[in-house]
Scaffold this motif. Structure first.
Motif, PDB file in Angstrom:
ATOM      1  N   LEU A  57      -7.375   2.213   0.444  1.00  0.00           N
ATOM      2  CA  LEU A  57      -6.514   3.006  -0.428  1.00  0.00           C
ATOM      3  C   LEU A  57      -7.332   3.971  -1.282  1.00  0.00           C
ATOM      4  CD1 LEU A  57      -4.174   0.072  -1.451  1.00  0.00           C
ATOM      5  CD2 LEU A  57      -3.932   1.690   0.431  1.00  0.00           C
TER       6      LEU A  57
ATOM      7  N   TYR B   3       0.807  -1.222   0.000  1.00  0.00           N
ATOM      8  CA  TYR B   3       0.000   0.000   0.000  1.00  0.00           C
ATOM      9  C   TYR B   3       0.847   1.283   0.000  1.00  0.00           C
ATOM     10  CZ  TYR B   3      -3.475  -3.411   1.601  1.00  0.00           C
ATOM     11  OH  TYR B   3      -4.295  -4.506   1.713  1.00  0.00           O
TER      12      TYR B   3
ATOM     13  N   SER C  64      -0.346   4.044  -2.756  1.00  0.00           N
ATOM     14  CA  SER C  64      -1.635   4.681  -2.486  1.00  0.00           C
ATOM     15  C   SER C  64      -1.595   5.506  -1.206  1.00  0.00           C
ATOM     16  CB  SER C  64      -2.729   3.622  -2.388  1.00  0.00           C
ATOM     17  OG  SER C  64      -2.848   2.932  -3.608  1.00  0.00           O
TER      18      SER C  64
END
Length: 692
Positions: A670, A189, A192
């Motif tokens: 996200l 992640y 994002s």
């Protein structure tokens, strides 16, 4: 008898750590944390906190209290120091934004191969760990303010919009690390989450700059004190703050007189609207007193200071006008409460949903709950409302309208009745010489009237002022309510009122007790009054005056105000009674003569008289005189209402829809991280568009 209340000291602090609108509530509750702190107000757009305390409370004690609730405070000697600190803070935030943008772009560059299916091996491992390495400064440097504010909220047991942001960032980092070291690169992640940080920093920086623009543009103190004045004796330039009693200095055309002074030039023209509300230029002669705030309309004016800037009427007026920043509109107060309730509701729903989903799929339940916390955070609602009110005040100030309280805009949207005073409101309030004869005596009259502040004297100076040549006047005397007299070249002259006819005032000139000529004056209806009345036809219009019925009916007839809505020969108490019998009303008139009516109306508007004194009684002051600003003020109020309702609607629809989609699994954390700052930017743009 009770002892007099101890004098209060006023402290000004620059506050570091203000990240959201909920910070305002925490800082303004300082008065509840200490018995000797009586007042605390935060100027959100400037990050300035004003505290009024008993004199025995030290600066260090207040600073320690501010630190206790999670903020850093720096004591300021004046507001200008705060302005410099804000510039430095802007640079700091811009640096963070630049770093976040640079790192985000590079993280995305290294993440693209992971999305496109790069094979297992050295390249994939390198891309993953480079992304991790680049994300660390985003988390540790660029996001530090989010964590500070979240920790402050937890410390003081309050809710902050930065709390879900901090939770989201931490969770994204932890899950990414878990996937790197345990699950081998699934679901990273970094890209994002870094994008989220960059977007939220961008939206907050943009909002900060917009707010500062509309705050500092309206800062009258800085506008006046930034001007450069030149001393007559030395030719050296200096600021208004440095002017002392007795100083002589130049005023260029268009410059504001920062102190009360006397005119040194034989003749000069000034705009006194900011001080007296008189919209038409006024001509002054040598040694006449000029009020601070007057604007020079002549070039090369020389004046002599009567006092210093800090003791002038203008400085006192500036302090009073800036009070509007300490007030809140009705909608703003409701928005504050709604934001806190919404944050509480979102946290409650997220926790309950996670508990419900725990036996089904713990990881999925956690991600959906986290997505809800992020995407439905009421950041846009909390920040958009104060911006809208600030812009309304700014638009009013730009139209020479001084508003004392922000809730005036809310009241204006409920107004159904408008009451007008006549003299100085619908009319100019200044006499005009309408007689052509007698010009050969112009200089005699100008010398008799050269120090008088009577409306007749200003009318003569306006018509003939350039013909003035100073002559010695012996035995001069001004008889209040009658006229002036004095001997010039051995002839005894008298200039006195002889009577009136309708709107006209007649003044006779006598030479050795023999009348030689008469002059007629008239207070005419303002040219802009007719057009303004036409724009207000959706309201019930009334004429409420102490003038005679003949004059009231004459003016009412010209403005198409029905006879049954014309009230004449009314005393101040009678005006108040009439106003009280009509709910949702505006009274617009003289700030001094119509005090009771202005106080009794839902919205009191003053158009003339001393501005500082008028704002003691009225809610609004029109600097350009007359009623021409009223349609514009009502339009601003309507735009503000439209803006607030549309912002609330956008926020409600967005939070409801996005929250439901997050719980259903259509928006992951996200995507939520990207949508949240975008919603703030949408509300900022919507506010700027409607209030432009």
């Amino acid at each position: 008898m009770e002892q007099a209340q101890e004098a209060l000291s006023s402290y000004l602090f620059h506050i570091d750590g203000i990240r959201c609108h909920s910070c305002i509530g925490k800082l303004e509750k300082l008065k509840d944390m200490h018995p000797n702190i009586h007042y605390a107000h935060l100027y959100f757009g400037q990050s300035l906190l004003e505290a009024r305390v008993d004199s025995k409370v030290s600066v260090d004690e207040v600073t320690a209290l501010i630190s206790k609730i999670g903020f850093t405070a720096k004591f300021l000697k004046n507001e200008s120091e705060g302005f410099l600190l804000e510039k430095n803070e802007n640079k700091r935030l811009l640096n963070k934004l630049a770093v976040a943008g640079f790192l985000t772009a590079n993280i995305m560059l290294f993440t693209i191969p992971l999305y496109t299916g790069v094979e297992e091996g050295a390249y994939k491992t390198s891309f993953v760990f480079l992304s991790l390495f680049l994300f660390l400064p985003v988390l540790g440097y660029c996001s530090l303010d989010f964590y500070k504010n979240a920790f402050s909220a937890l410390k003081t047991k309050t809710l902050s919009i930065d709390l879900p942001i901090a939770v989201a960032l931490t969770t994204g980092f932890v899950l990414s690390c878990y996937n790197i070291f345990i699950k081998k690169y699934d679901f990273l992640y970094f890209d994002s989450t870094a994008s989220f940080v960059f977007l939220i920093l961008t939206s907050r920086y943009l909002l900060r700059r917009v707010q500062q623009h509309y705050v500092y543009v309206d800062n009258l103190y800085d506008q006046v004190n930034s001007a450069k004045y030149i001393r007559v004796e030395t030719g050296v330039s200096f600021k208004a703050e440095d002017i002392q009693k007795g100083d002589q200095f130049y005023l260029r055309q268009g410059m504001v007189l920062p102190v009360d002074a006397t005119l040194v030039n034989p003749y000069a023209e000034f705009d006194t609207s900011f001080v007296s509300g008189e919209s038409l230029p006024r001509v002054f002669n040598s040694d006449m007193e000029l009020g601070s705030g007057s604007i020079a309309l002549s070039e090369g004016v020389v004046v002599k200071a009567i006092n210093s800037f800090r003791t002038s009427q203008l400085y006192q007026l500036i302090q009073k006008v800036e009070e509007v920043k300490k007030t809140k509109g009705t909608f703003s107060q409701a928005s504050d409460k709604a934001s806190h309730y919404l944050i509480f509701t979102i946290f409650t729903v997220a926790i309950l949903f996670f508990i419900y989903y725990l036996p089904i799929n713990p990881l999925e339940g956690f991600q959906r709950s986290l997505a809800l916390l992020i995407v439905a955070c009421p950041c846009a609602l909390a920040l958009g409302t104060p911006l809208a009110y600030a812009m309304a005040v700014h638009r009013a100030r730009g139209a020479d309208i001084l508003v004392k309280k922000q809730n005036i805009f809310d009241k204006l949207n409920k107004v159904k009745n408008i009451f007008f005073d006549k003299t100085g409101t619908l009319t100019y309030g200044q006499l005009e010489l309408i007689t052509d004869s007698g010009a050969e005596h112009a200089n005699i009259i100008l010398n008799l009237e050269k120090t008088s502040s009577h409306p007749v004297a200003f009318a003569f100076r306006k018509s003939w002022g350039r013909e003035f040549k100073d002559l010695p006047v012996s035995g001069f005397k001004e008889n209040i309510g009658i006229g002036v007299e004095g001997a010039i070249d051995g002839v005894f002259y008298q200039l006195k009122k002889s009577g009136n006819n309708s709107n006209k005032i007649i003044v006779d000139l006598y030479a050795d007790n023999l009348k030689i000529v008469s002059y007629a004056f008239e207070d005419q209806i303002r040219e802009m009054t007719y057009g303004s009345i036409e724009k207000l036809q959706d309201k019930r219009l009334y004429l409420l005056t102490g003038d005679t019925q003949m004059n009231a009916l004459e003016v009412g007839s010209k403005l198409n105000i029905p006879k049954d809505r014309i009230f004449s020969d009314k005393t101040p108490s009678e005006k108040l009674k009439i106003i009280k019998n009509h709910k949702n009303s505006i009274m617009i008139g003289d700030g001094i003569n119509d005090v009771l009516a202005l106080q009794g109306a839902d919205v009191g508007i003053s158009t003339r008289g001393n501005v500082s004194l008028s704002l003691e009684q009225a809610d609004v002051y029109f600097l350009n005189g007359g009623i021409s600003s009223l349609p514009h003020l009502i339009t601003i109020a309507k735009r503000l209402r439209k803006c607030l309702i549309s912002n609330m609607t956008i926020s409600f629809v967005y939070n409801s829809l996005a929250g439901i989609l997050a719980l259903l699994g259509f928006i992951n954390p996200l995507a939520a991280a990207i949508l949240m700052p975008i919603s703030s930017l949408v509300l900022i743009c919507n506010t700027l568009w409607i209030m432009k």
